[in-house]
Design an enzyme around this catalytic site. Structure first.
Site, PDB file in Angstrom:
ATOM      1  N   GLY A 159      17.490 -66.334  22.951  1.00  0.00           N
ATOM      2  CA  GLY A 159      18.436 -67.295  22.378  1.00  0.00           C
ATOM      3  C   GLY A 159      18.314 -67.343  20.866  1.00  0.00           C
ATOM      4  CB  SER A 160      18.965 -70.084  18.483  1.00  0.00           C
ATOM      5  OG  SER A 160      20.234 -70.338  19.038  1.00  0.00           O
ATOM      6  CB  THR A 161      13.647 -68.028  19.171  1.00  0.00           C
ATOM      7  OG1 THR A 161      13.855 -67.173  20.304  1.00  0.00           O
ATOM      8  CG2 THR A 161      13.445 -69.439  19.661  1.00  0.00           C
ATOM      9  CG  PHE A 162      17.058 -62.175  18.741  1.00  0.00           C
ATOM     10  CD1 PHE A 162      15.990 -61.316  19.002  1.00  0.00           C
ATOM     11  CD2 PHE A 162      18.260 -61.616  18.337  1.00  0.00           C
ATOM     12  CE1 PHE A 162      16.125 -59.951  18.869  1.00  0.00           C
ATOM     13  CE2 PHE A 162      18.395 -60.245  18.191  1.00  0.00           C
ATOM     14  CZ  PHE A 162      17.327 -59.412  18.455  1.00  0.00           C
TER      15      PHE A 162
END
Lengths: 383, 625
Positions: free
Chosen positions: B321-324
């Site tokens: 998800g957005s941690t990427f």
């Protein structure tokens, strides 16, 4: 002397065959089998399971096979000598391939419920093929070096395959049995001396190619005290088993060496040590004389046979049997290195038992058909 | 017919020679037997009677495992067992019946023991029961004279005092299996009581922990009873291992996560790569495995839908998800396609062909640049970057951060996650890559999968100035791990200004006015944490759900989004990294961030790397106060 002085029957009926059967030889099988049963019963600590009863069943089935082979027309045996040998070579190759795939030593061919050890049967098939070959050769032809190429290949190929398994004992036996048949067929003595010299020269190479454990065994044989608790342990324990048996033995189930597990492989290769511990010198010599009787009956069969195929076959198989016994007992008694050769009819093991009985069946077959005319080449007039 | 006559004559002559040779060989055998049995018989009989040397192998004590401060994690405890030697029991049934009266044993077990005792080779003991209590031991010892054939023995049993807290890391030992025997010629493995490492560190370092077999030569009398030991070689005890974990922190992580159904957390030393804690929920108790676990417990563990046996830190693969998004940003900055000041207008969606890609924020973020795009986690901004970079360049950057890579951490079963490329998709599905899939990958969705350990390593490689650390439990796993400064790890050569902007974005995420994780700020004086939230879809939102807004309502647990959070601290001198994944936790900001914050606070308090950062900050605070 006229070639057809006597009337030779071309075909025997079953009654004639049964009458011609060498019953002395047949009778020795259950006697030796009984010895094997007692040894295995004792090896299991006085139990029919796991070895003794299976041994008995195999012996019974094998004896039927032996009798069937004995009553088979020798001409049929003659005709199928090469195909049987070829089949054995294929099986040996299959074992080598399977062994390579499983990355370990392998002598077995897994056929579902039956595990076959083709190297045992190969010894019998080798004698068969060599007898077939020399039957078709005139005495002058035997002297030609070129005529020796084929039989040397017949001996060398399986020996190399077996060595790759790796099974030193069987390889040595193949060479010894094959060499003896060559000798009986009339190969000149100086050629054997030459071969002996060649082997002596090749020894360093062979030594370099032996596996560690094989070298260890040879070294241990040369000096058992070298590592009394390692590889020499087995030999030493075997000595103690034999020695403590004394003249009369310690009685069935009374041998502490065997019963307390000091003796290795007591149901297979060291079965003789158990017997010698529990029945003593008397029992051991009695067993040896049973084998000797068997071997010399087979020799007598060879000598009175009227065709060359039968002579070589019976004598070769007699030598094969004698070698089994000599190597096994010699190993147990410390005269030879530990090479893993079973004691016929006594050691536990299905394929070895089957091969021994097959060999005996062929000897009986030769005896039954000793007067059957065998052409030197298909189509030739009977010799 | 002369030739045949000739060869028959020759055969007869030679057969006589061979026969004579055989006779001679048999004669030699008889002579040899006479020597051994008759002439020297008495001597050998004495040897057989008195000097029976039997060799017994001794299992060396297995190496223990300690945490970084020397606290024991896996130990050996003495245990007592009662065994039976059939040959010494004149009446097997009486002995067993009497034993059953003083030691509670189910009748099934008694029948089993009886069967084994009769089936085994003579003098090989059969274990009746392991793990006797002191009281049971004393009771049997008192009655031993009436129980012929029984044997009391002590042995060392592997024990894991912290149970499930460390089960996934340490693994467990268990009885030797047939395959082990084939692979490994060590004589130790043939001892019936020997235990071999089955999973975890116990398996990876089994050879080191195992030690070398000892050997006793014992004298055994005529009935097989051991009289005395002749020589004794104790062998070598297994090597003790000190691992990078901090027990206290590990326990805290485990307990903190335990409020969730299924979750994982990793704490990493960003400088050295040391794994300071690695917890996976639910756990399991490793202790029953030591003696071979029973089938029912095993089935329960395997059948559990929450997969307690799986170490989710290295084996759980989740869309990041957005941690990427940090990776997407670095990829674009590295390629020189954008600068940190690059702005995108976010109307709440981005159209590509006739497909509309939505931002999580319905109304959009308006004009936005990198730092705020990270802080507010604007999807459109990263759709735009990903579209410019392209999937293959994005994958190349991601791989350098460890996504889709195995690190060779010292635990068996490490999974690689997945970073898709065009070539991969063609191989896997036989279909060409779609442009829209690049956009989805840019926000860590679609095919992209990462393990919690990979997320932690990714964060570490960002915050340590771009050094390619690899995670480890035992220091000599990697040569670079021996360097406490961490400078031995190769540099990723990241663009300095770009990296600074990305880290600033992570700072704003936690500390900024509009940051998605503002609620999870660190409440320690003078120490700030930086991080990134992630909420990854388990199931695609349908058009109907988006229109009706149904996707915002309560969904069944298995369909809820995974909640992720990665962070590091202190912001000024990065040292500790925490990555948290809560399966179906709903929202990274609401579920994962508070857990990660708590773990980070505890990490700073314990300070496993001994940076002294918290004490210094507290001292500064006092000075000012």
């Amino acid at each position: 002397m006229t070639p057809h002085a006597r009337i030779r029957p071309l075909r025997l009926d079953l009654g004639e065959k049964l009458r011609a059967l060498n019953w002395a030889l047949v009778l020795l099988v259950p006697i030796l089998g009984l010895v094997g049963y007692l040894v295995l019963y004792s090896a299991a600590g006085g139990a029919h399971a796991p070895w003794a009863w299976r041994h008995a069943v195999r012996l019974a089935v094998g004896t039927l096979v032996m009798l069937a082979v004995a009553l088979t027309d020798v001409r049929l045996v003659y005709r199928f000598a090469y195909p049987v040998f070829a089949l054995c070579l294929l099986a040996l190759m299959a074992v080598d391939i399977a062994g390579t795939l499983s990355k370990g030593a392998q002598r077995w061919l897994d056929l579902g419920p039956v595990r076959l050890q083709p190297s045992e049967v190969t010894k019998v098939a080798l004698v068969l093929a060599l007898a077939r070959y020399f039957h078709g050769l005139r005495i002058e032809e035997v002297g030609r070096p070129s005529a020796l190429l084929a039989p040397l290949g017949m001996i060398g190929l399986p020996a190399v395959l077996v060595l790759g398994q790796p099974d030193l004992g069987t390889a040595v036996m193949l060479v010894a049995v094959g060499g003896t048949v060559l000798f009986l067929a009339g190969v000149r003595i100086w050629k054997f001396l030459l071969a002996g010299a060649a082997v002596a020269a090749a020894l360093p190479v062979i030594w370099a190619n032996l596996r560690d454990y094989q070298r260890e065994r040879v070294l241990t044989f040369l000096d058992p005290e070298r590592d009394p608790l390692g590889a020499g342990y087995h030999i030493l324990q075997s000595y103690i088993a034999l020695g403590s048996g004394g003249v009369w033995g310690r009685g069935l189930l009374g041998g502490t060496q065997a019963q307390l597990d000091f003796l290795p492989e007591k149901q297979t290769d060291f079965a003789f040590a158990l017997l010698a511990e529990e029945t003593g010198f008397v029992g051991a010599v009695l067993l040896l004389s049973l084998y000797a009787t068997m071997v010399f009956i087979a020799f007598a069969v060879a000598l009175r046979c009227e065709h060359h195929f039968g002579r070589l076959l019976a004598a070769g198989l007699a030598v094969n049997l004698a070698l089994y016994v000599t190597i096994n007992v010699g190993m147990v008694a410390g005269l030879l290195p530990v090479v893993g050769v079973p004691l016929p009819f006594v050691s536990y093991g299905g394929t070895a038992m089957f091969a021994s009985l097959l060999g005996l069946g062929l000897v009986l077959c030769v005896d039954v058909h000793r007067r059957v005319p065998l052409p030197r080449h298909p189509g030739d007039p009977p010799a | 017919m002369r030739p045949d006559l000739d060869r028959a004559k020759l055969f007869t002559r030679r057969a006589v020679v061979v026969g004579a040779a055989q006779l001679a060989a048999f004669g030699a055998l008889v002579v040899r037997l006479w020597q051994l049995q008759v002439r020297d018989g008495a001597r050998y009989a004495e040897l057989a009677r008195d000097n029976r040397v039997a060799i017994r192998f001794l299992a060396p004590p297995r190496g223990r495992i300690f945490d970084r401060r020397g606290r024991p994690l896996a130990v050996n405890v003495p245990t007592y067992r009662v065994r039976l030697v059939r040959e010494r029991a004149p009446d097997l049934d009486t002995t067993l019946a009497r034993l059953a009266r003083i030691l509670p044993l189910p009748p099934r077990r008694l029948a089993e023991v009886r069967r084994q005792a009769l089936a085994r080779r003579p003098f090989v003991p059969v274990t009746i029961r392991d793990d006797l209590s002191w009281e049971e031991l004393a009771r049997i010892a008192v009655h031993l004279p009436e129980l012929p054939g029984l044997l009391l023995e002590s042995a060392l049993l592997r024990d894991y005092p912290h149970g499930p807290v460390l089960a996934h890391i340490l693994g467990y030992v268990g009885p030797v299996a047939k395959e082990d025997l084939r692979r490994d010629p060590d004589p130790l493995l043939r001892l019936p009581e020997f235990r071999i490492g089955k999973t975890g560190l116990e398996r990876t370092y089994d050879r080191r922990l195992r030690g070398r077999a000892g050997r006793v030569e014992v004298e055994v009398n005529a009935v097989g009873r051991e009289i005395r030991a002749i020589s004794r070689d104790e062998g070598e005890a297994g090597e003790d291992l000190e691992i990078s974990l901090d027990l206290e922190l590990q326990r805290f992580c485990f307990d903190r996560l335990a409020r969730e159904r299924a979750a994982a957390a990793v704490v990493l030393d960003a400088v050295t790569g040391a794994v300071l804690a690695s917890a996976s929920i639910p756990g399991y108790d490793p202790r029953p495995f030591t003696n071979g676990i029973d089938a029912r417990t095993w089935r329960q563990l395997v059948g559990n839908p929450l997969h307690p046996l799986v170490d989710k830190c290295i084996q759980g693969q989740y869309p990041p998800g957005s941690t990427f998004k940090m990776v997407t940003a670095i990829a674009a900055l590295e390629a020189g396609l954008v600068s940190p000041g690059y702005e995108v207008f976010c109307p709440g969606y981005l159209d590509l062909g006739n497909t509309r890609f939505h931002c999580w924020k319905r109304g959009g973020h308006g004009r936005i640049a990198l730092v705020q795009a990270l802080a507010q986690s604007c999807d459109v901004y990263f759709y735009d970057l990903a579209r410019r970079v392209g999937i293959d360049a994005l994958a190349a950057t991601a791989r350098r951060f460890g996504i889709g890579e195995r690190f060779g951490v010292d635990l068996p079963g490490e999974r690689s996650g997945l970073m898709p490329t065009r070539a991969w998709k063609r191989r896997r599905f036989g279909r060409p890559w779609q442009k829209g899939e690049t956009l989805i990958a840019g926000i860590g969705q679609g095919f992209v999968l990462a393990t919690p350990l990979q997320l932690a390593v990714m964060t570490a490689r960002l915050c340590n100035g771009g050094r390619a650390v690899r995670p480890w439990f035992v220091r000599d796993r990697f040569p670079e791990a021996a360097d406490p400064t961490g400078r031995s790890w190769p540099s990723l050569e990241l663009p300095r200004a770009g990296l600074e902007a990305v880290l600033r974005g992570m700072y704003e995420t936690v500390n900024g006015r509009l940051g998605t994780a503002r609620a999870s700020r660190l409440d320690l004086p003078g120490i700030a944490m930086a991080g990134k939230t992630g909420t990854s879809q388990v199931r695609r939102i349908t058009r109907k759900e988006r229109l009706t807004g149904a996707y915002r309502e309560e969904k069944p647990w298995e369909e809820r989004d995974h909640a992720l959070f990665v962070c590091y601290a202190p912001f000024e001198a990065p040292r500790y990294v925490v990555a948290v994944v809560v399966e179906h936790g709903g929202s990274g900001a609401r579920t994962a961030a508070p857990i990660a914050r708590d773990i980070m606070r505890r990490t700073l308090e314990i300070d496993p790397a001994e940076t002294g950062v918290l004490t210094a900050a507290l001292a500064r605070g006092k000075d000012r106060g």
